[in-house]
Design a protein around this motif. Sequence first.
Motif, PDB file in Angstrom:
ATOM      1  N   SER A  35      94.206  47.840  21.655  1.00  0.00           N
ATOM      2  CA  SER A  35      93.177  47.047  22.330  1.00  0.00           C
ATOM      3  C   SER A  35      93.614  45.601  22.453  1.00  0.00           C
ATOM      4  N   TRP A  36      93.045  44.940  23.457  1.00  0.00           N
ATOM      5  CA  TRP A  36      93.205  43.504  23.606  1.00  0.00           C
ATOM      6  C   TRP A  36      91.853  42.838  23.404  1.00  0.00           C
ATOM      7  N   TYR A  37      91.873  41.770  22.651  1.00  0.00           N
ATOM      8  CA  TYR A  37      90.706  40.926  22.441  1.00  0.00           C
ATOM      9  C   TYR A  37      91.098  39.495  22.767  1.00  0.00           C
ATOM     10  N   ARG A  38      90.105  38.650  22.958  1.00  0.00           N
ATOM     11  CA  ARG A  38      90.388  37.238  23.167  1.00  0.00           C
ATOM     12  C   ARG A  38      89.324  36.396  22.496  1.00  0.00           C
ATOM     13  N   GLN A  39      89.729  35.191  22.145  1.00  0.00           N
ATOM     14  CA  GLN A  39      88.804  34.270  21.499  1.00  0.00           C
ATOM     15  C   GLN A  39      89.042  32.869  22.022  1.00  0.00           C
ATOM     16  N   ALA A  40      88.009  32.327  22.666  1.00  0.00           N
ATOM     17  CA  ALA A  40      88.061  30.963  23.160  1.00  0.00           C
ATOM     18  C   ALA A  40      87.537  30.026  22.076  1.00  0.00           C
ATOM     19  N   PRO A  41      87.919  28.754  22.113  1.00  0.00           N
ATOM     20  CA  PRO A  41      87.450  27.802  21.101  1.00  0.00           C
ATOM     21  C   PRO A  41      85.924  27.769  21.037  1.00  0.00           C
ATOM     22  N   ASP A  54      97.088  58.693  25.257  1.00  0.00           N
ATOM     23  CA  ASP A  54      97.273  59.504  26.458  1.00  0.00           C
ATOM     24  C   ASP A  54      97.100  58.691  27.730  1.00  0.00           C
ATOM     25  N   GLY A  55      96.893  57.375  27.567  1.00  0.00           N
ATOM     26  CA  GLY A  55      96.887  56.487  28.721  1.00  0.00           C
ATOM     27  C   GLY A  55      95.542  56.217  29.350  1.00  0.00           C
ATOM     28  N   SER A  56      94.457  56.532  28.673  1.00  0.00           N
ATOM     29  CA  SER A  56      93.127  56.288  29.230  1.00  0.00           C
ATOM     30  C   SER A  56      92.684  54.860  28.924  1.00  0.00           C
ATOM     31  N   PRO A  57      92.516  54.011  29.957  1.00  0.00           N
ATOM     32  CA  PRO A  57      92.137  52.629  29.718  1.00  0.00           C
ATOM     33  C   PRO A  57      90.621  52.419  29.824  1.00  0.00           C
ATOM     34  N   THR A  68      94.806  44.763  34.028  1.00  0.00           N
ATOM     35  CA  THR A  68      95.240  46.157  33.928  1.00  0.00           C
ATOM     36  C   THR A  68      96.023  46.343  32.637  1.00  0.00           C
ATOM     37  N   ILE A  69      95.640  47.367  31.887  1.00  0.00           N
ATOM     38  CA  ILE A  69      96.364  47.711  30.661  1.00  0.00           C
ATOM     39  C   ILE A  69      97.231  48.926  30.946  1.00  0.00           C
TER      40      ILE A  69
END
Length: 120
Positions: A35-41, A54-57, A68-69
């Motif tokens: 997974s990708w997460y992000r955090q802004a200040p 299995d490639g399911s995004p 796109t992942i």
Amino acid sequence: QVQPVESGGGSVQAGGSLRLSCAASGYTYCRNVMSWYRQAPGKEREFVGSITRDGSPSYADSVKGRFTISQDNAKNTVYLQMNSLKPEDTAMYYCKRAVQCASGGWDDYWGQGTQVTVSS
């Protein structure tokens, strides 16, 4: 390495593109969800998207149609292609690896993060 390692962050103008990479290896015979997460200040960390082995995004509504992942299983690497970037996409981006082996529970491993800065 079990711990994910991100790369590819940087600075870009609004409307531009960046591609982040997340490399992790091991736990070949376990379930893996990257997974990708992000955090802004000043804000909480938020979900960006994920991909199963299995490639399911899946994606957060805020990035659908722009991000796109994908993954290269041979390289044990997951990518986050970010297009049409907006200043509000500015954040530290983290890769998280969730692993479940046999009948055990899920264990999470976080990368150190990579900074993405989008200027207007």
